[in-house]
Design an enzyme around this catalytic site. Structure first.
Site, PDB file in Angstrom:
ATOM      1  N   TRP A 150       7.656   5.063  -4.663  1.00 20.91           N
ATOM      2  CA  TRP A 150       6.827   6.235  -4.384  1.00 20.91           C
ATOM      3  C   TRP A 150       7.604   7.538  -4.388  1.00 20.91           C
ATOM      4  O   TRP A 150       7.055   8.602  -4.657  1.00 20.91           O
ATOM      5  CB  TRP A 150       6.036   6.041  -3.084  1.00 20.91           C
ATOM      6  CG  TRP A 150       5.010   4.962  -3.250  1.00 20.91           C
ATOM      7  CD1 TRP A 150       5.010   3.717  -2.666  1.00 20.91           C
ATOM      8  CD2 TRP A 150       3.861   4.992  -4.107  1.00 20.91           C
ATOM      9  NE1 TRP A 150       3.933   2.992  -3.109  1.00 20.91           N
ATOM     10  CE2 TRP A 150       3.212   3.738  -3.982  1.00 20.91           C
ATOM     11  CE3 TRP A 150       3.313   5.943  -4.970  1.00 20.91           C
ATOM     12  CZ2 TRP A 150       2.047   3.419  -4.692  1.00 20.91           C
ATOM     13  CZ3 TRP A 150       2.148   5.624  -5.678  1.00 20.91           C
ATOM     14  CH2 TRP A 150       1.539   4.387  -5.532  1.00 20.91           C
ATOM     15  N   LYS A 161      -3.747   3.159   3.869  1.00 20.65           N
ATOM     16  CA  LYS A 161      -2.821   2.124   4.309  1.00 20.65           C
ATOM     17  C   LYS A 161      -2.989   1.904   5.802  1.00 20.65           C
ATOM     18  O   LYS A 161      -3.353   0.839   6.249  1.00 20.65           O
ATOM     19  CB  LYS A 161      -1.375   2.519   4.014  1.00 20.65           C
ATOM     20  CG  LYS A 161      -0.861   2.363   2.564  1.00 20.65           C
ATOM     21  CD  LYS A 161      -1.795   2.743   1.478  1.00 20.65           C
ATOM     22  CE  LYS A 161      -1.259   2.543   0.072  1.00 20.65           C
ATOM     23  NZ  LYS A 161      -0.388   3.579  -0.420  1.00 20.65           N
ATOM     24  N   ASP A 186       6.542  11.698   2.989  1.00 24.91           N
ATOM     25  CA  ASP A 186       5.371  10.891   2.641  1.00 24.91           C
ATOM     26  C   ASP A 186       5.270   9.757   3.656  1.00 24.91           C
ATOM     27  O   ASP A 186       6.098   8.842   3.667  1.00 24.91           O
ATOM     28  CB  ASP A 186       5.560  10.354   1.218  1.00 24.91           C
ATOM     29  CG  ASP A 186       4.413   9.470   0.752  1.00 24.91           C
ATOM     30  OD1 ASP A 186       3.528   9.146   1.563  1.00 24.91           O
ATOM     31  OD2 ASP A 186       4.417   9.098  -0.440  1.00 24.91           O
TER      32      ASP A 186
END
Ligand SMILES: *Cc1c(COP(=O)(O)O)cnc(C)c1O
Length: 369
Positions: free
Chosen positions: A101, A204, A180
């Site tokens: 990511w 998530k 993040d």
């Protein structure tokens, strides 16, 4: 029957949240209509939105000098919006890469900034985090970006102090940390004031897909940024309380229910305790299997949220997935980039689910080992 769902995202939601949403589907707050059928400008929705913001601020302990935004789209959208809003054209921006990511964030930022890779764990297969004391910074960088928890590689910053120490050195003066937190938000207490911004998709650990959260220090919002459409301007979103255009109302509502549930369960300190127990159960099952299962991540940075693991004999992968499914456990197939298995054990995954999985793993290893 409800399965134990180990999916990485979209992921399992708390059962009470789903029940309440089902109950309110035809008649929300006495309106005779569902939350998705009424105006976002109506008093009921505006009140709900304010409540969700207040609840999330409480859950994450977001200081008053931070704006709290809810944006449509995913974390990837914010990976593009943040450089567009926080950096001037071609300005340097630093990225510490600890998995998939982080690389996505670089890809989204490239058209707007001069990317400086401060650290990159790729040579090591992202099994460890390069020591922050060795991270390099570009002069005049707009920010330093990192991924608090790498959802695919299962690598998490378990100790942020070395990062804060690195940022306290002279060459990092005034460089805010942008993180993040898509896959670990609300999983433990975090000192938001040490960050310029934290952001993530909700799907998530915080609710449904389709909505993202961003807590950002207000002075950073005042940066000029780059030429951009109003809809890409975070200042405009902040000025309009995240209702610059029609927001994803259903997602916002579900996020709100999930946050309320987390507060009622005891907040981030309680989830930190639960998550530590759940992760220990699973890593013990892996490490105690005599090599039947393996997780390759350095112990100090193993994720508490996403546990990738491999079977010694990958010819057994299919049987593992089929048999675990037959016992009511789904979502265990690993990301295609890594293969193997991955168990995501976010806040909404009950301890009983992880116990069931660990028990199944021991049993499977006995039968096939
Ligand atoms: C899932 C994920 C993303 C991407 O989120 P989208 O909502 O699909 O854009 C980004 N970062 C991390 C850490 C993630 O887990």
């Amino acid at each position: 029957m409800r399965a134990y769902n180990f999916s990485a995202g979209p992921a399992t939601l708390p059962e009470p949240v789903l029940r309440q949403a089902a109950e309110e589907m035809l008649d929300w707050r006495g309106l005779g209509a569902s939350v998705v059928e009424v105006s976002h400008r109506g008093a009921e929705f505006v009140a709900m939105a304010a409540e969700v913001e207040a609840d999330l601020r409480t859950l994450l302990a977001v200081p008053d000098d931070y704006a709290m935004l809810f944006t449509a789209g995913g974390a990837t959208t914010l990976q593009a919006l943040l450089p567009l809003n926080l950096a001037s054209p071609g300005q340097a921006a630093c990225y510490a890469l600890t998995g998939h990511w982080g690389k996505t964030a670089v890809k989204q930022a490239k058209p707007y900034v001069s990317v400086h890779v401060s650290a990159d764990g790729e040579a090591d297969g992202y099994r460890d985090i390069p020591p922050p004391s060795e991270w390099t910074l570009a002069p005049g960088a707009a920010y330093l970006h990192l991924t608090a928890n790498e959802t695919i590689h299962g690598v998490e910053f378990r100790d942020m102090e070395p990062v804060f120490a690195r940022l306290s050195r002279a060459d990092a003066a005034g460089v805010p940390l942008v993180a993040d937190f898509s896959s670990s938000v609300a999983s433990e207490p975090v000192d938001v004031s040490r960050y310029g911004a934290i952001y993530g998709g909700a799907q998530k650990n915080l609710g449904p897909v389709g909505i993202s959260f961003l807590a950002i220090r207000r002075d950073l919002l005042e940066r000029e940024g780059q030429p951009r459409a109003d809809i890409f301007d975070l200042r405009s979103h902040a000025a309009k309380e995240s209702m610059l255009n029609t927001p994803p109302t259903w997602n916002w509502y579900l996020l709100g229910l999930t946050v309320k549930w987390m507060l009622a369960e005891g907040g981030t300190a309680e989830f930190a305790r639960r998550n530590a127990r759940k992760a220990a159960l699973l890593y013990d099952a892996i490490d105690g299997s005599g090599g039947f299962y393996r997780n390759e991540v350095a112990h100090a940075v193993r994720s508490r949220m996403n546990v990738p693991f491999f079977l010694r004999d990958e010819a057994l992968d299919k049987a593992f997935l089929a048999e675990s499914k037959a016992e009511g456990m789904i979502g265990l197939k690993g990301h295609r980039a890594l293969g193997g298995m991955r168990a995501s054990i976010y806040n909404a995954m009950p301890e009983a689910g992880v116990q069931a999985l660990a028990g199944f793993m021991r049993d499977f290893a006995r039968r096939h080992g």
